[in-house]
Structure formats: C-alpha cells, structure tokens
Design a protein around this motif. Structure first.
Motif, PDB file in Angstrom:
ATOM      1  N   LEU A  65     -57.145  50.068 -36.132  1.00 20.21           N
ATOM      2  CA  LEU A  65     -56.414  51.327 -35.947  1.00 20.21           C
ATOM      3  C   LEU A  65     -55.227  51.359 -36.901  1.00 20.21           C
ATOM      4  N   THR A  66     -55.097  52.458 -37.608  1.00 19.52           N
ATOM      5  CA  THR A  66     -53.932  52.630 -38.465  1.00 19.52           C
ATOM      6  C   THR A  66     -52.745  53.020 -37.592  1.00 19.52           C
ATOM      7  N   PRO A  67     -51.516  52.877 -38.094  1.00 20.53           N
ATOM      8  CA  PRO A  67     -50.351  53.324 -37.323  1.00 20.53           C
ATOM      9  C   PRO A  67     -50.449  54.813 -36.956  1.00 20.53           C
ATOM     10  N   GLU A  68     -50.990  55.620 -37.864  1.00 20.11           N
ATOM     11  CA  GLU A  68     -51.131  57.056 -37.601  1.00 20.11           C
ATOM     12  C   GLU A  68     -52.129  57.305 -36.457  1.00 20.11           C
ATOM     13  N   GLU A  69     -53.236  56.560 -36.466  1.00 20.90           N
ATOM     14  CA  GLU A  69     -54.228  56.704 -35.388  1.00 20.90           C
ATOM     15  C   GLU A  69     -53.639  56.271 -34.047  1.00 20.90           C
ATOM     16  N   THR A  70     -52.849  55.211 -34.070  1.00 25.87           N
ATOM     17  CA  THR A  70     -52.210  54.734 -32.843  1.00 25.87           C
ATOM     18  C   THR A  70     -51.284  55.808 -32.271  1.00 25.87           C
ATOM     19  N   ALA A  75     -50.368  60.044 -28.268  1.00 26.61           N
ATOM     20  CA  ALA A  75     -49.995  61.440 -28.008  1.00 26.61           C
ATOM     21  C   ALA A  75     -51.044  62.150 -27.157  1.00 26.61           C
ATOM     22  N   LEU A  76     -52.304  61.689 -27.252  1.00 20.78           N
ATOM     23  CA  LEU A  76     -53.385  62.266 -26.441  1.00 20.78           C
ATOM     24  C   LEU A  76     -53.448  61.660 -25.045  1.00 20.78           C
ATOM     25  N   GLY A  77     -52.559  60.682 -24.757  1.00 18.70           N
ATOM     26  CA  GLY A  77     -52.517  60.084 -23.420  1.00 18.70           C
ATOM     27  C   GLY A  77     -53.234  58.761 -23.283  1.00 18.70           C
ATOM     28  N   ALA A  78     -53.716  58.211 -24.387  1.00 18.52           N
ATOM     29  CA  ALA A  78     -54.406  56.918 -24.323  1.00 18.52           C
ATOM     30  C   ALA A  78     -53.405  55.782 -24.468  1.00 18.52           C
TER      31      ALA A  78
END
Length: 197
Positions: A65-70, A75-78
């Motif tokens: 996972l990239t920092p952006e994906e994290t 932000a989506l609640g995961a």
C-alpha cells in the motif's frame, strides 16, 4: 503417548484488534512452556475462528500500500495495519472466515511446509464442498488457493522472533469471492456466523 490437542475457539464477529490480542495471548502461553512436553503434553495451541467486524487492510513486510492508498482507505473507514508477516497487502472484512491457528508445530510433530500444504488441501476441499470446482494450490514458493486466476485463499506464516519453532499461520478464506464464483455457476453459498465463545 497421546497426541496433543488443538483447542477450537469460535469468536463470532470480532474487531481485528481483539483477534490480534487473543493471538498474542495464545502465543505467549505457548512460549511460556516451550517444548514437546509443555502444557502437560496435552495442548499444542488453538485454532481461532472469526469474522472481521469491519474492513481491515494489513500490509506485510513487502508493503503493498502506498501512503496515498493508506490515507484513502482510512478516509473510507477502513483500518490499515502494518504487520510482521511476509507478503503484500491483504483485505480482511465482513463476509470472510478467518482461521488463525496459533500452534507449536513441534508438539504436533509437524514441519511448516507440510502443515501449509495440509491447510491448502483443506481449503481446496472446502471449495469443492461449496461447488467451486477447479480450486487449486500452486507449487512453492507460492502459498494459498486460486480459482482460475483469482486468489481466493491466503495462507500467511509469521514466526515468533524469540521462539523460532512457534508458528502462527493466518488462513483467510474470502466468502465474497466464493459467492462471486458460485453466482457465475448460478448457485448460492449459505454461511452462518459461529456462536460466540
């Protein structure tokens, strides 16, 4: 000599952090009494069964996972967690059956690769029982089970640093992916949550 038992612990739907804490308690218990004769020779660990209470992405030592994906996933609640296991990112969420054996393989007289192969065979058989023909494992160094080209079962090994022979194996079987495959075959998969223990 009597074969040591593995305790089956049905947790129902639990937060991922609770599952990790329980794994850690079992691991410490096994490490506290090392060796084949530990726990009076009657217990070799536990098989923790549960369904994740919410979406969690775990990132292995190779990242995934990239920092952006994290940031986007959070932000989506995961929940996003770094882990000490190998591999890339893995999704854990509602609708999945998570099987977490926390075992001292020495007490069972097993080698790690033999044990992983047995877990893969079990997952293939589970798919067959659900009408998912064609599920298969791949030769080493790969672990897990595939249906066509889709990985539907991940088996991840994590070895305790202070006791190289106590092994945790995380087995995640995605019922969602099985459902998608079954729908293609115009069948339905029924699932139930195990009772809380």
């Amino acid at each position: 000599m009597k074969q040591p038992a593995v305790r089956l612990v049905r947790l129902g739907r639990v937060p991922y952090a609770e599952l990790l804490a329980l794994q850690d308690r079992w691991l410490r218990r096994l490490q506290a009494e090392p060796g084949p004769q530990a726990l009076s020779g009657t217990e070799a660990g536990a098989l923790l069964l549960c369904e994740p209470a919410g979406p969690v992405y775990t990132a292995g030592l190779r990242g995934g996972l990239t920092p952006e994906e994290t940031v986007r996933l959070r932000a989506l609640g995961a929940e996003v967690r770094a882990t000490g296991r190998g591999g890339l990112a893995t999704f854990h969420g509602p609708g999945q059956l998570l099987c977490h054996p926390v075992l001292d393989l020495r007490r069972l007289g097993l080698r790690l690769r033999t044990h992983v192969a047995a877990l893969e065979a079990c997952a293939v058989r589970l798919c067959e029982l659900q009408g998912l023909q064609g599920a298969r494992s791949r030769p080493p160094p790969y672990t897990g089970v595939w249906l066509d080209e889709r990985k539907i079962c991940a088996i991840v090994c994590e070895q305790a640093l202070d006791d190289p022979e106590t092994i945790e194996i995380h087995f995640s079987h995605s019922t969602e992916r099985c459902l998608e495959a079954r729908e293609r075959e115009e069948s339905a998969v029924e699932s139930t949550s195990p009772p809380m223990v």
